[in-house]
Design a protein around this motif. Structure first.
Motif, mmCIF file in Angstrom:
data_model
loop_
_atom_site.group_PDB
_atom_site.id
_atom_site.type_symbol
_atom_site.label_atom_id
_atom_site.label_comp_id
_atom_site.label_asym_id
_atom_site.label_seq_id
_atom_site.Cartn_x
_atom_site.Cartn_y
_atom_site.Cartn_z
ATOM 1 N N ILE A 38 0.836 -1.211 0.000
ATOM 2 C CA ILE A 38 0.000 0.000 0.000
ATOM 3 C C ILE A 38 0.866 1.254 0.000
ATOM 4 O O ILE A 38 0.587 2.214 -0.715
ATOM 5 N N ASN A 39 1.959 1.214 0.776
ATOM 6 C CA ASN A 39 2.851 2.376 0.797
ATOM 7 C C ASN A 39 3.361 2.707 -0.597
ATOM 8 O O ASN A 39 3.515 3.861 -0.961
ATOM 9 N N ARG B 175 1.977 1.833 -3.545
ATOM 10 C CA ARG B 175 0.942 2.215 -4.493
ATOM 11 C C ARG B 175 -0.341 2.502 -3.737
ATOM 12 O O ARG B 175 -1.218 1.647 -3.697
ATOM 13 N N PRO B 176 -0.405 3.689 -3.098
ATOM 14 C CA PRO B 176 -1.599 3.965 -2.292
ATOM 15 C C PRO B 176 -2.872 4.004 -3.138
ATOM 16 O O PRO B 176 -3.910 3.542 -2.704
ATOM 17 N N VAL B 177 -2.774 4.558 -4.352
ATOM 18 C CA VAL B 177 -3.958 4.618 -5.197
ATOM 19 C C VAL B 177 -3.806 3.591 -6.312
ATOM 20 O O VAL B 177 -2.915 3.707 -7.145
ATOM 21 N N LEU C 174 -6.807 6.757 2.358
ATOM 22 C CA LEU C 174 -5.437 7.087 1.955
ATOM 23 C C LEU C 174 -4.677 7.663 3.130
ATOM 24 O O LEU C 174 -3.523 7.311 3.386
ATOM 25 N N ALA D 287 -2.177 11.783 -7.880
ATOM 26 C CA ALA D 287 -2.831 11.805 -6.569
ATOM 27 C C ALA D 287 -2.098 10.876 -5.612
ATOM 28 O O ALA D 287 -1.855 11.219 -4.452
ATOM 29 N N GLY D 288 -1.712 9.688 -6.130
ATOM 30 C CA GLY D 288 -1.000 8.741 -5.294
ATOM 31 C C GLY D 288 0.316 9.312 -4.805
ATOM 32 O O GLY D 288 0.668 9.221 -3.622
ATOM 33 N N GLN E 163 1.686 10.051 -1.021
ATOM 34 C CA GLN E 163 2.960 9.509 -0.538
ATOM 35 C C GLN E 163 3.868 10.624 -0.052
ATOM 36 O O GLN E 163 4.517 10.514 0.978
#
Lengths: 387, 382
Positions: free
Chosen positions: A160-161, A163-165, B108, B142-143, B147
């Protein structure tokens, strides 16, 4: 009327080329065009890989590209030979994995992987570019996740870190981006329209070629025309039905709506084609010229359909020209029925869009009368007949 | 009849024949405008996107703003359900949809990850790819933003944080057609095909109208007829080709890499072999309205087997074998490599020789055909 129809059928039987146009030429055309695109999806396209790093990492990335269905990597020792292969069209893209790729990555410098793709072959090039980038990004993610794990992040969290989206992409109405479903229907439609135009123009031209114009006028101008339409409209719709059967029944492409709607739309398209051909026929009155002119008009129908290049992005003039082509009216209905499953009410709206073609009717009447008058005058000058 | 007299007579026959003139002069000029017309805007931009925002947070609004800012996408509306969005697509009010899930921002920020859904109308591949490319870059952005916020919150220095997010740069650059435009892609191949087809039609109509009649063509030997006719059409088509390859390429922004002499040298066997193919082809007909019809029906297949629309690797071999006897196919492939992709002369030499080979082959066929046609007596009544 039956005798007139019999006259048309006899003419059709006695003209081998015309007979070919309604029987085996469409079948040959349909099969060969389908065969051409039968691969369906671009697969295994050659890609040049120049690996200057020769490390475990660079080999892993090359394997990632190999795993992509679109690309078939071919190793080259130096950039010059890879470039030569690219200019000769032997490979469609070129990936350079730089010297010290692994080392730079591990020491926190950010190295660059160069990708060049052949955009002269736009379709292939764009596809390869996105596929190669996807494969490489995926491979690099794998490396980054190792780093996260080394830092003590739990595996689930590490992913997840990195590729959060995540994204889920759906190709609506053609879920595997199959080129047969995308390109073959409009190509066959363009072919069908050309055949329809030729068949009708030939049937009109025959009266000129065999000097039977006066016979036509004495039998009744309108009645002979109706007989021609009554003979050829069902024959061409039958071809259209055959195309639909090949695409949606034999090849099993998805079809949301029903065949009835499509056949009604085909009849409307054919009537519009007939009107255009009639105008040109009565205007020019010469076999070869009628064919040349109709050809010039109908040959470029395909790019104007708006399937390969979107209609709304065409310049105004192109959008206007598009309205003149019966095939572009039909393709809207075709997409609507095949993909969106539209109903009869939408079809009715679309059929109303053909209204502009009705203006051709008075033009045809006027031109036909002029031709008839000229013929009568010619006959009265030479009472023995044409010869 | 001397050679010069024949040339003049043939030229006069071409120019005064309206059916040929429509095709040659009308067709060539008309198509140079009409074929590229739909593509003049080059790339599809501002495709209509409908958004289903189940989150309604600051981050989802930011995402929508970014999507709207992308040149490929314009956000035309927001709806509450996917069904409504689908009906928008079906009625032509939108080309694609974006679904932002409930709790997008919250997930998120809590480090749970979230999934965005994109959809595009794949009936139109160019629209679909524009929508998806636009949205993927927005989603990636957005990702990265999330991050970056996370890394900064952990006390990383801003520069190092950015570097660790972009560990490796992927630099993907289009070669040969740098703008990814549609006219540079379509125009070079299509215009050569137009030259090829109109030349075949012109020679076809001319021959078909002559075989059964009496006229100047019966007063020369077949060899002289063929070579004279090649000269005449070559002369006319040198002008047309100069217009197409010289002016139209420039006008439509096609990238041009070869030198003038290389292009001229390459097109020489193309025009010669096409002209002689046309003469051989015309021997098959005695009706003036037939050659156009046959050529019209095979133009689309020729375009597709020449490999720039659909890759040659994917075309079944038998079709490729058949296509090698059509002069347009090696000519289009060779010209694209030489003039658009900057290949060296040595590498397109085989295609050049291929064209000369076709010239020789069709010259023999033309000689045989014309001989046969002229031996038969003309129709008595004409």
């Amino acid at each position: 009327m039956t005798s007139l129809i019999r006259r048309e059928l006899k003419a059709l039987w006695n003209d081998p080329w015309q007979f070919a146009l309604v029987t085996y030429i469409p079948i040959l055309g349909i099969i060969s065009l389908w065969w051409l695109f039968s691969a369906g999806m671009p697969r295994q396209l050659p890609v040049a890989i120049v690996d200057h790093d020769q490390s475990q990492l660079s080999r892993m990335l090359a394997r990632r590209i190999q795993a992509s269905p679109a690309a078939k990597p071919i190793g080259y020792q130096d950039i010059a030979s890879a470039k030569r292969a690219m200019t000769q069209g032997e490979v469609y893209a070129l990936v350079v994995l730089p010297y010290r790729l692994k080392r730079d990555l591990l020491t926190g410098h950010s190295p660059t992987i160069e990708i060049r793709y052949n955009s002269q072959f736009l379709l292939v090039g764009k596809l390869l570019s996105s596929q190669i980038q996807l494969s490489l990004a995926d491979g690099l993610l794998h490396v980054a996740s190792k780093k996260q794990l080394a830092l003590g992040v739990p595996k689930a969290q590490a992913e997840i870190n990195l590729r959060p989206v995540t994204s889920q992409t759906t190709a609506l109405y053609n879920s595997n981006s199959n080129y047969i479903g995308f390109l073959v229907p409009p190509v066959l439609l363009a072919l069908g329209q050309l055949l329809a135009m030729l068949v009708f123009a030939n049937s009109l031209n025959r009266e000129l070629r065999l000097n039977t114009m006066s016979e036509w006028f004495s039998l009744g101008t309108r009645r002979v025309l109706f007989a021609k339409m009554l003979v050829y409209t069902p024959l061409i719709v039958l071809q259209g039905r055959f195309i639909l059967a090949v695409l949606y029944q034999f090849l099993n492409l998805p079809l949301a709506g029903g065949f009835g709607l499509l056949l009604v739309a085909q009849v409307a398209m054919l009537l519009a084609v007939w009107l255009i051909v009639l105008v040109i026929f009565f205007l020019l009155q010469d076999c070869a010229r009628v064919i040349s002119f109709c050809t010039a008009l109908f040959a470029p129908a395909f790019p104007f359909m708006g399937i390969t290049f979107p209609t709304l992005d065409m310049p105004m003039l192109a959008q206007l020209w598009r309205k003149l082509m019966p095939s572009s009216h039909y393709i809207d209905t075709h997409v609507g029925v095949v993909s969106y499953g539209q109903g009869w009410d939408t079809l009715a709206d679309q059929l109303i869009n053909y209204w502009g073609f009705l203006f051709l009717v008075p033009v045809i009447v006027f031109l036909a009368k002029r031709v008839k008058r000229a013929h009568l005058a010619e006959q009265s000058h030479s009472p023995e007949g044409a010869k | 009849m001397t050679f010069w007299q024949f040339l003049l007579a043939d030229l006069r026959a071409i120019v005064t024949d309206k059916a040929i003139a429509i095709t040659l002069f009308g067709g060539v000029l008309f198509y140079s405008v009409l074929y590229p017309l739909p593509y003049l805007n080059q790339v599809p931009t501002e495709q209509m996107l409908v958004v289903i925002d189940h989150d309604g947070s600051s981050l989802s609004r930011r995402l929508i703003r970014h999507a709207d800012a992308s040149p490929k996408i314009t956000v035309t509306g927001r709806v509450s359900t996917i069904e409504t969005a689908q009906s928008w697509i079906e009625s032509g009010r939108a080309n694609g949809l974006l679904v932002i899930p409930h709790g997008f921002r919250k997930d998120l920020m809590l480090g749970r990850g979230s999934t965005l859904s994109y959809g595009g109308d794949a009936n139109y591949f160019l629209i679909y790819s524009a929508v998806v490319e636009g949205l993927v870059s927005v989603g990636l952005d957005a990702g990265k933003y999330v991050q970056l916020v996370g890394l900064l919150a952990h006390g990383e220095n801003a520069k190092a944080a950015e570097r660790s997010l972009n560990a490796v740069k992927l630099n993907s650059v289009p070669a040969f057609n740098p703008s990814l435009g549609y006219t540079p892609y379509v125009v070079p191949g299509v215009l050569l095909l137009v030259l090829h087809q109109t030349l075949l039609i012109g020679t076809g109509i001319l021959g078909a109208g002559q075989w059964q009649n009496q006229g100047y063509w019966r007063r020369v030997s077949p060899l002289m007829l063929i070579s004279g006719r090649i000269c005449v059409f070559f002369l006319i088509y040198t002008l047309f080709t100069s217009l197409y390859v010289g002016h139209c390429y420039y006008w439509y922004g096609v990238s041009v890499q070869a030198t003038l002499w290389q292009v001229a040298l390459f097109l020489l066997p193309f025009l010669l072999s096409t002209a002689v193919t046309g003469i051989a082809f015309s021997c098959l007909f005695t009706r003036r309205d037939l050659p156009t019809q046959v050529l019209l029906l095979i133009s689309m297949p020729i375009l597709f087997v020449s490999g720039f629309v659909w890759p040659l690797e994917l075309i079944p071999d038998p079709l490729i074998w058949i296509s090698t006897i059509i002069p347009a196919v090696p000519a289009i492939i060779g010209m694209l490599q030489l003039n658009q992709m900057g290949a060296s002369w040595a590498s397109i030499m085989p295609l050049w020789l291929h064209l000369w080979g076709l010239f020789a082959l069709f010259f023999m066929l033309a000689l045989y055909g014309v001989n046969k046609r002229l031996k038969r007596e003309p129709n008595s009544e004409l």
